[in-house]
Design a protein around this motif. Sequence first.
Motif, PDB file in Angstrom:
ATOM      1  N   ALA A 208      48.949  93.477  63.725  1.00 30.27           N
ATOM      2  CA  ALA A 208      47.847  93.449  64.695  1.00 30.27           C
ATOM      3  C   ALA A 208      47.399  94.893  64.922  1.00 30.27           C
ATOM      4  O   ALA A 208      48.206  95.737  65.295  1.00 30.27           O
ATOM      5  CB  ALA A 208      48.310  92.828  66.007  1.00 30.27           C
ATOM      6  N   GLU A 209      46.111  95.153  64.682  1.00 25.63           N
ATOM      7  CA  GLU A 209      45.568  96.507  64.834  1.00 25.63           C
ATOM      8  C   GLU A 209      44.907  96.666  66.203  1.00 25.63           C
ATOM      9  O   GLU A 209      44.450  95.683  66.794  1.00 25.63           O
ATOM     10  CB  GLU A 209      44.474  96.756  63.801  1.00 25.63           C
ATOM     11  CG  GLU A 209      44.914  96.727  62.374  1.00 25.63           C
ATOM     12  CD  GLU A 209      43.768  97.123  61.442  1.00 25.63           C
ATOM     13  OE1 GLU A 209      43.924  98.118  60.751  1.00 25.63           O
ATOM     14  OE2 GLU A 209      42.728  96.432  61.433  1.00 25.63           O
ATOM     15  N   GLY A 210      44.827  97.900  66.666  1.00 27.61           N
ATOM     16  CA  GLY A 210      44.053  98.185  67.877  1.00 27.61           C
ATOM     17  C   GLY A 210      44.724  97.725  69.163  1.00 27.61           C
ATOM     18  O   GLY A 210      44.045  97.346  70.119  1.00 27.61           O
ATOM     19  N   VAL A 211      46.067  97.772  69.191  1.00 30.76           N
ATOM     20  CA  VAL A 211      46.774  97.395  70.428  1.00 30.76           C
ATOM     21  C   VAL A 211      46.660  98.572  71.408  1.00 30.76           C
ATOM     22  O   VAL A 211      47.147  99.664  71.126  1.00 30.76           O
ATOM     23  CB  VAL A 211      48.259  97.082  70.150  1.00 30.76           C
ATOM     24  CG1 VAL A 211      48.942  96.596  71.423  1.00 30.76           C
ATOM     25  CG2 VAL A 211      48.396  96.070  69.024  1.00 30.76           C
ATOM     26  N   GLU A 212      45.977  98.339  72.519  1.00 33.73           N
ATOM     27  CA  GLU A 212      45.705  99.436  73.451  1.00 33.73           C
ATOM     28  C   GLU A 212      46.383  99.259  74.809  1.00 33.73           C
ATOM     29  O   GLU A 212      46.611 100.234  75.512  1.00 33.73           O
ATOM     30  CB  GLU A 212      44.192  99.588  73.672  1.00 33.73           C
ATOM     31  CG  GLU A 212      43.443 100.007  72.421  1.00 33.73           C
ATOM     32  CD  GLU A 212      41.967 100.290  72.706  1.00 33.73           C
ATOM     33  OE1 GLU A 212      41.545 100.133  73.870  1.00 33.73           O
ATOM     34  OE2 GLU A 212      41.257 100.666  71.764  1.00 33.73           O
ATOM     35  N   THR A 213      46.623  98.020  75.207  1.00 33.28           N
ATOM     36  CA  THR A 213      47.106  97.793  76.577  1.00 33.28           C
ATOM     37  C   THR A 213      48.441  97.056  76.584  1.00 33.28           C
ATOM     38  O   THR A 213      48.794  96.355  75.621  1.00 33.28           O
ATOM     39  CB  THR A 213      46.096  96.947  77.394  1.00 33.28           C
ATOM     40  OG1 THR A 213      46.087  95.617  76.867  1.00 33.28           O
ATOM     41  CG2 THR A 213      44.700  97.526  77.354  1.00 33.28           C
ATOM     42  N   GLY A 230      48.306 100.805  67.168  1.00 32.14           N
ATOM     43  CA  GLY A 230      47.239 101.057  68.134  1.00 32.14           C
ATOM     44  C   GLY A 230      47.596 102.168  69.096  1.00 32.14           C
ATOM     45  O   GLY A 230      48.715 102.682  69.096  1.00 32.14           O
ATOM     46  N   PHE A 231      46.607 102.514  69.925  1.00 31.13           N
ATOM     47  CA  PHE A 231      46.752 103.660  70.824  1.00 31.13           C
ATOM     48  C   PHE A 231      47.911 103.491  71.801  1.00 31.13           C
ATOM     49  O   PHE A 231      48.444 104.469  72.310  1.00 31.13           O
ATOM     50  CB  PHE A 231      45.455 103.877  71.615  1.00 31.13           C
ATOM     51  CG  PHE A 231      44.267 104.235  70.760  1.00 31.13           C
ATOM     52  CD1 PHE A 231      44.430 104.761  69.487  1.00 31.13           C
ATOM     53  CD2 PHE A 231      42.974 104.058  71.249  1.00 31.13           C
ATOM     54  CE1 PHE A 231      43.329 105.101  68.705  1.00 31.13           C
ATOM     55  CE2 PHE A 231      41.868 104.399  70.479  1.00 31.13           C
ATOM     56  CZ  PHE A 231      42.042 104.906  69.215  1.00 31.13           C
ATOM     57  N   LEU A 232      48.286 102.240  72.127  1.00 27.22           N
ATOM     58  CA  LEU A 232      49.394 102.028  73.057  1.00 27.22           C
ATOM     59  C   LEU A 232      50.667 102.697  72.531  1.00 27.22           C
ATOM     60  O   LEU A 232      51.466 103.220  73.308  1.00 27.22           O
ATOM     61  CB  LEU A 232      49.634 100.538  73.261  1.00 27.22           C
ATOM     62  CG  LEU A 232      50.729 100.165  74.262  1.00 27.22           C
ATOM     63  CD1 LEU A 232      50.340 100.587  75.679  1.00 27.22           C
ATOM     64  CD2 LEU A 232      51.011  98.666  74.238  1.00 27.22           C
TER      65      LEU A 232
END
Length: 266
Positions: A208-213, A230-232
């Motif tokens: 899963a890409e783009g996990v931020e929160t 992701g950024f998280l």
Amino acid sequence: MGDKAPGKRIGPVSTTELELFYQPQVARLDNRVISVEALLRRKHPHEGWLGPREVLDLLHKPGELRALDWWVLERACRDARAWPGLSVSVNICAPHFAQTGFAEEAIARIDASGLARDHVELELVENAYIRDFEHAAANIAILRKAGIRIALDDFGTGYSSLTYLMNLTMDKVKIDKSFIKDIHLMRSAAIVQSIVALSRSLGMRVTAEGVETQEQHNILRASGCHFLQGFLFSHPVSAEDITALIADSRGMAIMPASANAADQRP
Ligand code: G
Ligand code: MN
């Protein structure tokens, strides 16, 4: 880690202006870093750091995009020799997979870098349509037989993602961040679950890409995704920072960063 060898020109771009940043992919259950994705950045004299899209937009002549892919592959493989436990993922334009001799040349360049083949994953990026699936399938078969893994990038947003799955045998699907962004909504959650089930039934791993929160992380922890990115967990960082991160955590795990991480380049 840049050996600062004299640059060469790829169209209007000098490779001395290019840098690779690396973003960790972590295992879903314990946040252990298992690989890093190489992401291209260009240091612009006036505009700061530019991303891959802006660099690709400058390249128009036949062969320039391919030269860029080879430059990234070689640099990433050389950098990754400093990270023994990790694999490195490199983005490659989809049509290159259909070109005659692509697999052999990729293998030769990986071998010349000194990195083990089974530490390399090539991400097939659907930024243009593949017409010749027969050639792409043949190249992918040669690469996989040589121990190099293949991932389908940005799944769900490309030209015809299911046609890719129908025609090509690959190792991993990376679910596009647009679906992860809204995973708290029923519609996105249903799509993500279906992609995970589909990928698994084809024997593929899933990122899963783009996990931020933290909320997205909690939902994904209950999913069948194998890996998260992701950024998280981490923004893309320099090769030196990856080396430091491995030393700090002894390669074991990284903790999710602030839940409010915003997209700051690099
Ligand atoms: O297409 P691909 O999946 O290779 O895209 C990677 C791009 O996504 C990089 O430019 C990277 O900076 C960006 N990216 C990585 N993690 C995140 C994230 O958590 N959120 C957002 N919005 N972008 C991200
Ligand atoms: Mn990618």
